[in-house]
Design an enzyme around this catalytic site. Sequence first.
Site: not given
Length: 745
Positions: A466, A684
């Site tokens: 990311d 998550d």
Amino acid sequence: MRRKLAIVSIAAVAATGGAIAVMQPASAATGCSVKYTVTNQWPGGFGASVELTNTGDALTSWNIGWDFVAGQGIQQMWSAVPTVSGLHVTAKNESYNGAVPAGGKVSFGFNGTWTTANPVPGAFTLNGAACNGGTTANQAPSVSLTSPAAGASFTAPATVAIAANASDADGTIAKVEFYNGSTLLGTDTSAPYAFSWTGVAAGTYSVTAKAYDNAGLSTASTAVPVTVTAGGGTGAPSVALTSPTAGSSFTAPATVALAATASDSDGTVAKVDFYNGTTLLGTDTSAPYTWSWTGVAAGSYTVSAKATDNAGNSTSSSGTAITVTSGTSTPDTHVDNPYVGAKGYVNADWSTKAAAEPGGSKIAGTSTAIWIDRIAAIAGSSSSKGVREHLDAALAQAAGGVPVVVQFVVYDLPNRDCAALASNGELKVKENGLARYKSEFIDPIAAIMTDAKYNSLRIVNVVEDDSLPNLVTNLGIANCAEANTSGAYVQGIQYALNKLHKANIYNYLDIGHHAWLGWDSNFGPAVTLLANTVKGTTAGFNSVDGFISNTANYSSLTEPYFTVNTQVGGNTIRQSKWVDWNMYVDELSFTQAFRNALVTAGFPATLGMLIDTSRNGWGGTARPAGPSTSTDVNTFVNTSRIDRRIHAGNWCNQSGAGMGERPRATPATGIDAYVWIKPPGESDGSSTAISNDEGKGFDRMCDPTYTGNTLNGNNLTGALPGAPISGAWFSAQFQQLMTNAYPAL
């Protein structure tokens, strides 16, 4: 900007960062106090941190001195520059951390060696003057095994009584853990510390105790070898190893064909296990009993066969000695694909939780990645191993000569995952984040991973998920714009690649997933950014071994019932709401195309790709059995696609997700391996702000009641509102992934 907002990993606890420097002018008033902490300790080695409080005038530079009193030594130091003369140590500030205001603090850490004892140094100096504020210490506990005695022998099935003495000079013992190698056997929280290890099969074992104090500091005892011999009894089968013959020699990486004959006079042979020493290589349940042992590295081995009948009686053959000589490739040589001929390291922290779930034993032995997502994760804690502990455990699993692949996620850039919330990191660009990332995060990791002790391991690093894709798609977000203009992402990744470039280390960079970079407006710019970033490293294109997709998402490996070229009712499926004019409909086609573009941009033709398949199985009852017959393009796609999310960009704890393809090497053209980087069952993020020490942040995308946004559509399910990060939540998520696994478990 079509992307998921990011994944967040498990976390760990402990580690230090610090400071040091040069001499102060003589006119400055010097005053200080010191806190010296032995953070963890093992036979022959220890980790420590030193924190200095400046009680005098402001400093522009500093050096801190002390004398070891029992022959200790320094191996490596971070956030300071060491000078050692005999037993005297001087730690001098780095260029960036010499300034310490009056009343301010500075700290640094190091790994050291010890022999007979490891006492705390008695006195410290600052710029040559004695610290007048005293010294406080936090010392790791002491521990020793009192039972069993070294070389003790038992008869299988054995009960081994394990006991230890433990004490802590500056606190209280919180617990003592007992291990066989790297496998946790049990825990005792009160003296006398003991554990009864029952049902132990024949073999050779290595037993240790590890004590923790209330501050989380730990010490491991010296290992004690234990032998368990086969028990007696009637009706045991007979077995003989017929291949290889004693003294056979092979060339590495070798394939050794194992074969045995077995019979049982009063029943049926249920199975034959093949071993190298005490390490199980494989099992055959029907005659002729054989096993192919592949990728064997150079070394000397003793192989044997063990037959077990239907009543559970077993017999082992005599050990057969063989030799494998050096060939074209050894474990510490940089190979094209680190996954070929290797076995994956099994992280006991995750495996233990998985095995405790109903049916979890089916996958508990699967290799998953270790997430180094905070500075504290480097040293680890009482509940999760640090980097060095994992590598030591991997060495233990390497018995048998087969190289072991250990997978880490290196994940703590300043302004980390700048377009998300749940996975934002601890370092900020505007708070000297890049310098801290280098000195407090990458440097300590590199010091451990490049230790020659681990040369036989294949260390795979997934470097900063990311990150760079955000600089292509999300510059309209302030944190991403800051990461771009400051150079923090590019410079941080280049620094990491430079420090982590070694023969037995393999680095893979993130390329998001097809529902993030699959549009032609994102695809090309991402390739260019990645190429320019890697070219800026010392080793250039050779500093990376490949790239990885899908760690931060769930995209299907392949869509079996349509491709991007499928036409429905005279219309391309690209115009459907689900595909949304993307150039790809699944991860395999996207990853292979991205690889080709990277090679065209200058990367070598040997470039390999990884695809994370830990949660993209999309099996279960909702999985379509065939293509739709509808001529409406949206109906056709929605009815035919196996990916059951409402939007391809949805990422947080998705309902219907299942474990996907099991990890394996060279599964498709250009793909080094399918891997499980995100350990199944881990959250998550959270749907509400939850107090935890695992780095799980709040994000509305994790809320099952969230109706979505223009980027990510409607979320289907998130973390249980207000639920703890582990325990019941792990179980619920894990069971969903098992239920929907594809291929089915």
